[in-house]
Design a protein around this motif. Sequence first.
Motif, short mmCIF file in Angstrom:
data_model
loop_
_atom_site.label_atom_id
_atom_site.label_comp_id
_atom_site.label_asym_id
_atom_site.label_seq_id
_atom_site.Cartn_x
_atom_site.Cartn_y
_atom_site.Cartn_z
N LYS A 3 -5.40 0.24 9.56
CA LYS A 3 -4.99 1.37 10.38
C LYS A 3 -5.46 2.66 9.75
O LYS A 3 -5.81 2.70 8.57
N ILE A 4 -5.50 3.71 10.56
CA ILE A 4 -5.90 5.03 10.09
C ILE A 4 -4.73 5.62 9.30
O ILE A 4 -3.58 5.52 9.72
N ARG A 5 -5.03 6.21 8.16
CA ARG A 5 -3.99 6.81 7.33
C ARG A 5 -3.17 7.82 8.13
O ARG A 5 -3.71 8.53 8.98
N GLU A 6 -1.89 7.92 7.82
CA GLU A 6 -0.97 8.83 8.53
C GLU A 6 -1.35 10.30 8.36
O GLU A 6 -1.10 11.11 9.25
N ASP A 7 -1.93 10.65 7.23
CA ASP A 7 -2.23 12.06 6.97
C ASP A 7 -3.60 12.49 7.50
O ASP A 7 -4.03 13.61 7.27
N VAL A 8 -4.27 11.62 8.24
CA VAL A 8 -5.59 11.93 8.79
C VAL A 8 -5.43 12.35 10.26
O VAL A 8 -4.76 11.68 11.04
N ARG A 50 -1.87 3.91 15.29
CA ARG A 50 -3.05 4.12 14.45
C ARG A 50 -3.73 2.81 14.05
O ARG A 50 -4.57 2.78 13.18
N ASP A 76 -12.54 7.07 3.41
CA ASP A 76 -11.13 7.05 3.00
C ASP A 76 -10.19 7.40 4.16
O ASP A 76 -9.22 8.12 4.00
N VAL A 79 -6.25 2.50 5.77
CA VAL A 79 -5.38 1.81 4.82
C VAL A 79 -5.12 0.40 5.36
O VAL A 79 -5.23 0.17 6.55
N GLU A 81 -2.51 -2.37 6.21
CA GLU A 81 -1.09 -2.37 6.56
C GLU A 81 -0.40 -3.59 6.01
O GLU A 81 -0.90 -4.65 5.92
#
Length: 81
Positions: A3-8, A50, A76, A79, A81
């Motif tokens: 999944k795509i990082r939460e902060d992106v 995500r 980067d 991530v 999961e």
Amino acid sequence: MLKIREDVDLKELEKFGFEYDEDIKQYFYYAFTEPNDISEVRYYVEVNTRKISIGFDPYVNPYKILDKAYDLIKADLIVKE
């Protein structure tokens, strides 16, 4: 699952050729394996979770399937999961 990082910011995906579909609330990317060839690799990123889904034609070269995922990992953005 990847999944795509939460902060992106998901708009970052547009730098990698993804487009946003307002109707289904997903980013998507289609990679055709050869010019004028119908076999393809499809990547979807669901906006709410995500999560990344990858679909592909069974005749696609398996290295093509990983190309876009590798680009996102190297940047980067992903991530596990």
